[in-house]
Enzyme design. Sequence first.
Site, PDB file in Angstrom:
ATOM      1  N   GLU A   1      42.789  23.283  40.603  1.00 29.66           N
ATOM      2  CA  GLU A   1      43.600  23.486  39.388  1.00 29.66           C
ATOM      3  C   GLU A   1      43.642  24.962  38.985  1.00 29.66           C
ATOM      4  O   GLU A   1      43.761  25.299  37.807  1.00 29.66           O
ATOM      5  CB  GLU A   1      43.089  22.652  38.197  1.00 29.66           C
TER       6      GLU A   1
ATOM      7  N   GLU B   1      50.313  24.731  49.569  1.00 31.58           N
ATOM      8  CA  GLU B   1      50.746  24.759  50.975  1.00 31.58           C
ATOM      9  C   GLU B   1      49.752  25.624  51.739  1.00 31.58           C
ATOM     10  O   GLU B   1      48.953  26.333  51.134  1.00 31.58           O
ATOM     11  CB  GLU B   1      52.162  25.362  51.060  1.00 31.58           C
TER      12      GLU B   1
ATOM     13  N   LEU C   1      51.534  20.208  45.694  1.00 33.54           N
ATOM     14  CA  LEU C   1      51.957  21.511  45.178  1.00 33.54           C
ATOM     15  C   LEU C   1      51.623  22.591  46.209  1.00 33.54           C
ATOM     16  O   LEU C   1      52.495  23.311  46.692  1.00 33.54           O
ATOM     17  CB  LEU C   1      51.231  21.845  43.862  1.00 33.54           C
TER      18      LEU C   1
ATOM     19  N   GLN D   1       6.754  25.009  29.895  1.00 35.89           N
ATOM     20  CA  GLN D   1       7.795  25.750  29.171  1.00 35.89           C
ATOM     21  C   GLN D   1       8.938  26.181  30.099  1.00 35.89           C
ATOM     22  O   GLN D   1      10.099  26.200  29.687  1.00 35.89           O
ATOM     23  CB  GLN D   1       7.174  26.976  28.493  1.00 35.89           C
TER      24      GLN D   1
ATOM     25  N   THR E   1      41.816  28.801  40.514  1.00 34.35           N
ATOM     26  CA  THR E   1      40.448  29.343  40.609  1.00 34.35           C
ATOM     27  C   THR E   1      40.024  30.000  39.290  1.00 34.35           C
ATOM     28  O   THR E   1      40.872  30.301  38.438  1.00 34.35           O
ATOM     29  CB  THR E   1      40.387  30.431  41.707  1.00 34.35           C
TER      30      THR E   1
ATOM     31  N   GLU F   1      39.245  32.949  38.958  1.00 29.03           N
ATOM     32  CA  GLU F   1      39.893  34.266  38.894  1.00 29.03           C
ATOM     33  C   GLU F   1      41.336  34.140  38.390  1.00 29.03           C
ATOM     34  O   GLU F   1      41.829  35.022  37.670  1.00 29.03           O
ATOM     35  CB  GLU F   1      39.857  34.929  40.282  1.00 29.03           C
TER      36      GLU F   1
HETATM   37  C1  LIG Z   1      48.924  32.482  38.824  1.00 29.05           C
HETATM   38  C2  LIG Z   1      50.069  31.837  38.111  1.00 29.05           C
HETATM   39  C3  LIG Z   1      49.749  31.697  36.636  1.00 29.05           C
HETATM   40  C4  LIG Z   1      51.237  32.831  38.291  1.00 29.05           C
HETATM   41  O1  LIG Z   1      52.404  32.361  37.938  1.00 29.05           O
HETATM   42  P1  LIG Z   1      53.699  33.290  38.049  1.00 29.05           P
HETATM   43  O2  LIG Z   1      53.334  34.730  37.843  1.00 29.05           O
HETATM   44  O3  LIG Z   1      54.427  32.992  39.301  1.00 29.05           O
HETATM   45  O4  LIG Z   1      54.522  32.753  36.846  1.00 29.05           O
HETATM   46  P2  LIG Z   1      54.562  33.234  35.339  1.00 29.05           P
HETATM   47  O5  LIG Z   1      55.383  34.492  35.303  1.00 29.05           O
HETATM   48  O6  LIG Z   1      53.237  33.277  34.726  1.00 29.05           O
HETATM   49  O7  LIG Z   1      55.380  32.071  34.658  1.00 29.05           O
HETATM   50  C5  LIG Z   1      56.649  31.711  35.170  1.00 29.05           C
HETATM   51  C6  LIG Z   1      57.432  30.998  34.103  1.00 29.05           C
HETATM   52  O8  LIG Z   1      56.749  29.819  33.695  1.00 29.05           O
HETATM   53  C7  LIG Z   1      56.510  29.858  32.293  1.00 29.05           C
HETATM   54  N1  LIG Z   1      55.196  29.264  32.015  1.00 29.05           N
HETATM   55  C8  LIG Z   1      54.003  29.712  32.450  1.00 29.05           C
HETATM   56  N2  LIG Z   1      53.023  28.942  31.962  1.00 29.05           N
HETATM   57  C9  LIG Z   1      53.613  27.991  31.211  1.00 29.05           C
HETATM   58  C10 LIG Z   1      53.136  26.906  30.435  1.00 29.05           C
HETATM   59  N3  LIG Z   1      51.819  26.686  30.356  1.00 29.05           N
HETATM   60  N4  LIG Z   1      54.027  26.119  29.804  1.00 29.05           N
HETATM   61  C11 LIG Z   1      55.356  26.352  29.888  1.00 29.05           C
HETATM   62  N5  LIG Z   1      55.884  27.376  30.619  1.00 29.05           N
HETATM   63  C12 LIG Z   1      55.024  28.166  31.253  1.00 29.05           C
HETATM   64  C13 LIG Z   1      56.537  31.344  31.924  1.00 29.05           C
HETATM   65  O9  LIG Z   1      56.869  31.526  30.573  1.00 29.05           O
HETATM   66  C14 LIG Z   1      57.650  31.845  32.856  1.00 29.05           C
HETATM   67  O10 LIG Z   1      58.902  31.460  32.339  1.00 29.05           O
HETATM   68  P3  LIG Z   1      60.091  32.490  31.995  1.00 29.05           P
HETATM   69  O11 LIG Z   1      60.248  33.409  33.176  1.00 29.05           O
HETATM   70  O12 LIG Z   1      59.608  33.235  30.817  1.00 29.05           O
HETATM   71  O13 LIG Z   1      61.270  31.636  31.745  1.00 29.05           O
HETATM   72  C15 LIG Z   1      50.405  30.447  38.656  1.00 29.05           C
HETATM   73  O14 LIG Z   1      50.991  30.544  39.906  1.00 29.05           O
HETATM   74  C16 LIG Z   1      49.183  29.553  38.712  1.00 29.05           C
HETATM   75  O15 LIG Z   1      48.851  28.901  37.751  1.00 29.05           O
HETATM   76  N6  LIG Z   1      48.493  29.490  39.861  1.00 29.05           N
HETATM   77  C17 LIG Z   1      47.386  28.593  40.091  1.00 29.05           C
HETATM   78  C18 LIG Z   1      47.815  27.501  40.969  1.00 29.05           C
HETATM   79  C19 LIG Z   1      47.078  26.203  40.752  1.00 29.05           C
HETATM   80  O16 LIG Z   1      46.547  25.925  39.689  1.00 29.05           O
HETATM   81  N7  LIG Z   1      47.042  25.399  41.791  1.00 29.05           N
HETATM   82  C20 LIG Z   1      46.399  24.150  41.762  1.00 29.05           C
HETATM   83  C21 LIG Z   1      47.405  23.046  41.769  1.00 29.05           C
HETATM   84  S1  LIG Z   1      46.654  21.510  41.485  1.00 29.05           S
HETATM   85  C22 LIG Z   1      46.707  20.772  42.982  1.00 29.05           C
HETATM   86  O17 LIG Z   1      47.279  21.211  43.911  1.00 29.05           O
HETATM   87  C23 LIG Z   1      45.971  19.479  43.022  1.00 29.05           C
HETATM   88  C24 LIG Z   1      46.197  18.792  44.318  1.00 29.05           C
HETATM   89  S2  LIG Z   1      45.190  17.468  44.430  1.00 29.05           S
HETATM   90  O18 LIG Z   1      44.551  17.349  45.586  1.00 29.05           O
HETATM   91  O19 LIG Z   1      45.440  16.521  43.526  1.00 29.05           O
END
Ligand SMILES: CC(C)(COP(=O)(O)OP(=O)(O)OC[C@H]1O[C@@H](n2cnc3c(N)ncnc32)[C@H](O)[C@@H]1OP(=O)(O)O)[C@@H](O)C(=O)NCCC(=O)NCCSC(=O)CCS(=O)O
Length: 411
Positions: free
Chosen positions: A377, A134, A132, A293, A379, A381
Amino acid sequence: MTEPLTPNQGYLTEERLMIRDLARDFTRNEVLPAANRLDPEHGTIPPELITKMADLGLFGITVPEDEGGQGLGAFEYCLVAEELARGWMSVASLIARGNGTFYKEGLRKDHPRRQELLSRSASGDMLVAYALSEPNTGSDLSSIACRAVKDGEDWLISGQKYWCTFADGADAILVFARTSPPPAADKRHLGISAFLVEKPRGELPANCSGAPIPKIGYFGWNTFELSFDGCRVPARAMIGDEGKAFYMMAAGLETARAHTAARSIGLAQGALDDAIAYARDRRQFAVPIAEFQAIRFKIATMATKIEAARQLLYHVCTQIDLGRRCDTESSMVKYFASEIAEEVTSESLQIHGGAGYTKLFAVERHWRDARLTKIFEGTSEIQQRIISDNLLGRSEIDKQIARNAYSKTYG
Ligand SMILES: CC(C)(COP(=O)(O)OP(=O)(O)OC[C@H]1O[C@@H](n2cnc3c(N)ncnc32)[C@H](O)[C@@H]1OP(=O)(O)O)[C@@H](O)C(=O)NCCC(=O)NCCSC(=O)CCS(=O)O
C-alpha cells in the site's frame, strides 16, 4: 448509522465496542487456531472461514445499508481489521476484498450496476483482487503500462501485472490499464482506466495466465504475477470514468492505508499480548522474567507505541468518515503504525528468546507479516514523500523526474 460521540465515551461508543468484541471473539475462536495450524505449512485460508466472515457481515461494513451492507464507516472497518490481524494478517486483509474496496468511489449513484455489485460485495459473493502494480510499476503508479484497447463494444486487456493477491480465489480482478497516453508530463496519471474482470472463483480469467510469487510471509493465500493477453471484457466492465481511474485509486488508497495501519496495530497488539503472557510464564534465575526491569520497560515502550498509533488511527478514520480528503493523515498513520509494528513484533520475539525464533509460537508470524506492512500500500518512503509534498509542495527534482519519465516513454 453510528451513535453520536460523547466526551465520556471518546471514540468508542457502545456500538463500536460491541463490533470490536464480536471481531475479537471471532479471532480468538476461529482465526487464531486456523493461523497457528495453516501458516507454518503455507496452507490456504479455509473457505468455511470465509463463509463465517460473510455471515458476520464483515464484507459489508462500509457498504450503505440500502445497498446490502451495514452502512458503517472506515472507523468500524479498521476496528475489525485490527482485531482480525491480532490472529492472522491475511484474514484481516480479506475484508478488503469485499466492502466495495477501491471501486465504490467509481460507482456513481446512477451507475446501472451499483446496486448489484455492492450488494454482492457486501454478502461476500463478489470478492475482488486488485491488479495495480506491474513488474516495472511499483511506487510510480502513474507509469502503468498494461493496456486496454477498444474492440467493437468490448475492451481487450494486454500486459503484465504483479503483486495481485488472491487472483485465483477472487470472483473478479480489478485491473488498472492504460486506455490512452497521458496528455502532458505533469498529467501522467490521466489515461488510466479500471476494469472489473469477472471470472469463476478458483480460476484465472480467460486469456490471462499467472503464477504465485515465492513470498516470505503473508501466507494463507497466493500473490500472483499475471500476464493478460487480449483478455476480453464488455464495456460495462469499466468502473468509473474512462481515463480517470487514478483518482478512484488514490481515494481508495486513503482508506486502504488506514486499513494497513489497523493491520499493523493488530499485529503489534498480538505480539505484545504474547510477550506479556510469555514473560509471566517463563522463569529464569528462579523468577518469572516479567520481574526484570529490562523486560518490564520493553513492555511499557511497546504498549506506548501501539496506543499512540491507535489514537492516530482513530483520528484519521474519523476524518475519512467525515468525507474529508486526508491523504496526508492516512499516509502518516500508515507510516507510523507500520514502523512501530516491525519494532514491537521484533521486541516481542526478543522477549521470547530462543522460543521466538521457532515456528512453535505465533510471534515469528507476526514479525514476518509486520515487515510487509512497511512495503505494501505504498512504502514508508512513499508515505514520507506524500506527507512532505503536502507540507512543502512538490520538489523541483521530482517535477524533473516526472518530465524525464514522460519523455522517455512518450517522446
Ligand atoms: C507516489 C504517488 C503518490 C505519486 O503519484 P503521482 O505523482 O503520479 O500523482 P500525484 O501528482 O500525487 O496525483 C495525481 C492526481 O491525483 C490526485 N490525487 C492524489 N491523491 C489523491 C487523493 N488521495 N484523493 C483524490 N485525488 C488524489 C492529485 O490531486 C492529482 O490530480 P490533479 O492533477 O490535481 O487533477 C503515487 O504513485 C503512490 O501513491 N504510489 C504508491 C503506490 C502504492 O501504494 N502501491 C500499492 C498498491 S496496493 C496493491 O497493489 C495491493 C495489491 S494486493 O496484493 O492486494
